[in-house]
Scaffold this active site. Structure first.
Site, PDB file in Angstrom:
ATOM      1  N   ASN A 119      53.065  45.232  31.209  1.00 17.88           N
ATOM      2  CA  ASN A 119      52.914  44.465  32.456  1.00 17.88           C
ATOM      3  C   ASN A 119      51.410  44.387  32.785  1.00 17.88           C
ATOM      4  OD1 ASN A 119      53.748  45.070  35.964  1.00 17.88           O
ATOM      5  ND2 ASN A 119      53.524  43.140  34.919  1.00 17.88           N
ATOM      6  N   CYS A 165      52.372  37.768  34.861  1.00 18.38           N
ATOM      7  CA  CYS A 165      52.108  36.889  36.008  1.00 18.38           C
ATOM      8  C   CYS A 165      51.274  35.692  35.566  1.00 18.38           C
ATOM      9  CB  CYS A 165      51.399  37.663  37.126  1.00 18.38           C
ATOM     10  SG  CYS A 165      49.836  38.387  36.600  1.00 18.38           S
ATOM     11  N   GLU A 197      48.045  54.002  32.079  1.00 12.53           N
ATOM     12  CA  GLU A 197      47.429  53.241  33.161  1.00 12.53           C
ATOM     13  C   GLU A 197      45.960  53.650  33.280  1.00 12.53           C
ATOM     14  OE1 GLU A 197      48.063  50.899  35.779  1.00 12.53           O
ATOM     15  OE2 GLU A 197      46.082  51.543  36.459  1.00 12.53           O
ATOM     16  N   CYS A 238      45.368  25.004  56.289  1.00 14.19           N
ATOM     17  CA  CYS A 238      45.579  25.858  55.109  1.00 14.19           C
ATOM     18  C   CYS A 238      46.286  25.038  54.040  1.00 14.19           C
ATOM     19  CB  CYS A 238      46.434  27.072  55.480  1.00 14.19           C
ATOM     20  SG  CYS A 238      46.843  28.130  54.069  1.00 14.19           S
ATOM     21  N   GLN A 270      53.069  45.321  43.693  1.00 18.19           N
ATOM     22  CA  GLN A 270      53.563  43.940  43.706  1.00 18.19           C
ATOM     23  C   GLN A 270      53.615  43.411  45.143  1.00 18.19           C
ATOM     24  OE1 GLN A 270      54.163  42.613  40.750  1.00 18.19           O
ATOM     25  NE2 GLN A 270      54.645  44.293  39.377  1.00 18.19           N
TER      26      GLN A 270
HETATM   27  C1  LIG Z   1      50.076  43.768  36.949  1.00 13.83           C
HETATM   28  S1  LIG Z   1      49.657  45.444  37.337  1.00 13.83           S
HETATM   29  C2  LIG Z   1      51.164  46.237  36.888  1.00 13.83           C
HETATM   30  C3  LIG Z   1      51.411  47.573  37.500  1.00 13.83           C
HETATM   31  C4  LIG Z   1      52.799  48.157  37.346  1.00 13.83           C
HETATM   32  N1  LIG Z   1      53.411  47.874  36.070  1.00 13.83           N
HETATM   33  C5  LIG Z   1      53.709  47.738  38.493  1.00 13.83           C
HETATM   34  O1  LIG Z   1      54.808  47.246  38.261  1.00 13.83           O
HETATM   35  O2  LIG Z   1      53.299  47.911  39.659  1.00 13.83           O
HETATM   36  C6  LIG Z   1      48.559  45.848  36.046  1.00 13.83           C
HETATM   37  C7  LIG Z   1      48.100  47.286  36.030  1.00 13.83           C
HETATM   38  O3  LIG Z   1      47.254  47.459  34.880  1.00 13.83           O
HETATM   39  C8  LIG Z   1      46.224  48.362  35.197  1.00 13.83           C
HETATM   40  N2  LIG Z   1      45.167  48.119  34.207  1.00 13.83           N
HETATM   41  C9  LIG Z   1      44.215  47.161  34.204  1.00 13.83           C
HETATM   42  N3  LIG Z   1      43.497  47.233  33.083  1.00 13.83           N
HETATM   43  C10 LIG Z   1      44.007  48.245  32.340  1.00 13.83           C
HETATM   44  C11 LIG Z   1      43.707  48.773  31.061  1.00 13.83           C
HETATM   45  N4  LIG Z   1      42.706  48.283  30.319  1.00 13.83           N
HETATM   46  N5  LIG Z   1      44.436  49.801  30.604  1.00 13.83           N
HETATM   47  C12 LIG Z   1      45.448  50.311  31.349  1.00 13.83           C
HETATM   48  N6  LIG Z   1      45.776  49.843  32.565  1.00 13.83           N
HETATM   49  C13 LIG Z   1      45.072  48.817  33.047  1.00 13.83           C
HETATM   50  C14 LIG Z   1      45.889  48.055  36.643  1.00 13.83           C
HETATM   51  O4  LIG Z   1      45.254  49.156  37.260  1.00 13.83           O
HETATM   52  C15 LIG Z   1      47.279  47.754  37.228  1.00 13.83           C
HETATM   53  O5  LIG Z   1      47.861  48.928  37.742  1.00 13.83           O
END
Ligand SMILES: C[S@@+](CC[C@H](N)C(=O)[O-])C[C@H]1O[C@@H](n2cnc3c(N)ncnc32)[C@H](O)[C@@H]1O
Length: 399
Positions: free
Chosen positions: A331, A358, A280, A29, A230
Site C-alpha cells: 500500500n 491511490c 514502514e 471552491c 486514511q
Molecule cells: C498510503 S500510506 C499506507 C499506510 C497503511 N498501509 C494504512 O493503511 O494506513 C503509505 C505509507 O508508506 C510509508 N512510506 C513511505 N515511503 C516509504 C518507504 N520508502 N518505505 C516504507 N514505508 C514508506 C508512509 O509513511 C505511509 O505510512
C-alpha cells in the site's frame, strides 16, 4: 428540478446522489471537480479508468462491486489553509490570487469535525496567530489540520512558519480545550519554507496524549500527529475487511505488509500461527502498530502472537530478504512501488500480491513490471467522492 434526498450544512444531496454545494456554485471552491456527476456514475467512471489502464495486462480481471462512500460528511481529516487577518481569519483554501476562501461549512466534513472550525478561528484571534500571507510572504500560521476519531475525539495541529507563536498557543490552549473538550491531541508543526508543502519535519506535541485512537473494525489504531491515516475511515474499514477476506482465501503460511503505516492491513490479516511482518519507514507509525499488537496480545488475541513490525525502507528491506512471504500486501504512497521492488516481487516466491493503490497510473506501471503475475480480482474503494481520486485494491496471482 432535481429531487432533494438529504441536506448537510452548505450542501444538499440530490436524488441522483450528486451534491449541490454553495461553495462550488458560487465558484469559491472548485476542489470537488465532478460534484455535478450523479454519484453512482462517479464511481463507475473511476472504475472504468482503472480498468482501462489494467485491461491490456489483465483482460479477464473480475471487478467486485465498488464500495461507495456517504456522499457528505465522510472526510475525517481536514487540511485547512488559514489566511485573512488575526481578527478575521479564513479557514479553507487559497484562491488563485493567494487570498483565503473560508470553507468552514464544507459539507464533506462530519458535523463533529466542522463544529471545531469556529473555535479554531476564534483561537487564531485570541492567541494572536497572524495568518501567513502567501502573496506577501508574511505571517506565522499556515494550516490547521484536524482529525476526527470514531469516538468523537479530535486531534488539532497548527502548521507554523516558525516557533514565534508557540508560547501563545500553549498559553491559550486551556481556553480552546474548554470550548472543545473532545480535543485530546494538540501539536505544532513547523514548516518554514515558502513552498506549497503541507507540513514540515518538526512537531511539538502540546497535550499529555500524543496519539488519537482510530477504532476500525474493533482494532484500536493509534495515530500520532505525523502518521499517515486514511481520509475516509468508513471506506478504509471496508478496504481492510476486503484484504482480510482475500488473505483468508489465499491462506498463506507467511505474510508481509509493506508500507504498513500504523498497521491496518497487518493487524486485520493476522491469524493464529501465521507470521505477519509489517514494514514502514516511520518509526512513530511502527511504535503505534506495535502498541495495538501488544494491547491485543495482552487481551488474549492469539492471532497477534507472530505479528512483528520493522522500521525500514520497504524496498531496501524486501530485497535484503532471502525470499518474499507467500502473500504480500503493498500500500505505497502515490509514487507506487517502483521498478526495483516490482521486479524483485515478480522474481520472488510470493504467490499472491494484494496491491492497494491511490494512484492508478503507478499501479498499472508497477503491474507491468510484474509479468509473472496476473491481476485476477479488483475492487474500487471510493474514499474521495466528488473528485477523480479513488483507492483501488487488486489481487495479483501467478499465471
Ligand atoms: C498510503 S500510506 C499506507 C499506510 C497503511 N498501509 C494504512 O493503511 O494506513 C503509505 C505509507 O508508506 C510509508 N512510506 C513511505 N515511503 C516509504 C518507504 N520508502 N518505505 C516504507 N514505508 C514508506 C508512509 O509513511 C505511509 O505510512
Amino acid at each position: 428540478m432535481a429531487t432533494i434526498r438529504g441536506g448537510s450544512r452548505h450542501g444538499v444531496v440530490l436524488e441522483d446522489g450528486s451534491l449541490h454545494c454553495e461553495y462550488y456554485d458560487s465558484r469559491r471552491c472548485g476542489s470537488c471537480t465532478i460534484i455535478e456527476t450523479p454519484y453512482h456514475q462517479q464511481v463507475a467512471h473511476k472504475r472504468a479508468r482503472v480498468a482501462a489502464l489494467l485491461e491490456p495486462l489483465a483482460p479477464d480481471l473480475r471487478w467486485l462491486p465498488g464500495v461507495e462512500s456517504r456522499p457528505t460528511a465522510f472526510r475525517t481529516k481536514a487540511k485547512m489553509v488559514v489566511a485573512g487577518t488575526v481578527d478575521a481569519p479564513t479557514i479553507g483554501i487559497l484562491d488563485a490570487h493567494g487570498e483565503g476562501q473560508d470553507l468552514r461549512e464544507c459539507p464533506l466534513y462530519p458535523p463533529a469535525l466542522a463544529a471545531a472550525f469556529p473555535h479554531l478561528a476564534a483561537f487564531v484571534t485570541r492567541a494572536r496567530l497572524e495568518p501567513y500571507s502567501v502573496p506577501h510572504r508574511r505571517g506565522e500560521l499556515k494550516h490547521v489540520l484536524v482529525t476526527l476519531a470514531p469516538d468523537g475525539d479530535l486531534m488539532v495541529r497548527w502548521v507554523l512558519r516558525s516557533t514565534e507563536a508557540l508560547s501563545r498557543i500553549r498559553k491559550h490552549l486551556p481556553w480552546l480545550v474548554a470550548q472543545l473538550p473532545q480535543l485530546s491531541v494538540a501539536s505544532v508543526n513547523v514548516q518554514s519554507e515558502h513552498k506549497a508543502i503541507l507540513e514540515g519535519e518538526r512537531e511539538t506535541v502540546l497535550t499529555d496524549r500524543d496519539t488519537l485512537t482510530m477504532t476500525v473494525n474493533g482494532f484500536d489504531l493509534h495515530v500520532r500527529p505525523q502518521s499517515f491515516f486514511q481520509t475516509n475511515t468508513d471506506v478504509a474499514a471496508s478496504l481492510y475487511r476486503q484484504a482480510a477476506a482475500w488473505i483468508d482465501e489465499a491462506a498463506p503460511a507467511h505474510l508481509w505488509d509493506l508500507y504498513c503505516g500504523v498497521g491496518g492491513f497487518a493487524l486485520h490479516t493476522a491469524a493464529s500461527g501465521r507470521p505477519v511482518t509489517g514494514v514502514e519507514a516511520s518509526a512513530q507509525a511502527v511504535a503505534s502498530a506495535r502498541r495495538t499488537r501488544d494491547d491485543r496480545l495482552a487481551a488474549g488475541d492469539t492471532a497477534m502472537e507472530h505479528v512483528s513490525f520493522v522500521t525500514d525502507d520497504a524496498v531496501a528491506w524486501a530485497v535484503r530478504q532471502a525470499d518474499a512471504a507467500q502473500a504480500v500486501v503493498v500500500n505505497p504512497p502515490r509514487r507506487g512501488l517502483g521498478e526495483e521492488l516490482s521486479r524483485w516481487l515478480d522474481g520472488s516466491g510470493a504467490s499472491t500480491v494484494i496491491y492497494s493503490s491511490c494512484n492508478p497510473d503507478t499501479l498499472a506501471r508497477d503491474v507491468a513490471w510484474m509479468p509473472s503475475f496476473v491481476a485476477r480480482e479488483a475492487r474500487l474503494f471510493d474514499m474521495f467522492p466528488h473528485t477523480t481520486h479513488g483507492e483501488v485494491a487488486v489481487v495479483l496471482a501467478r499465471h
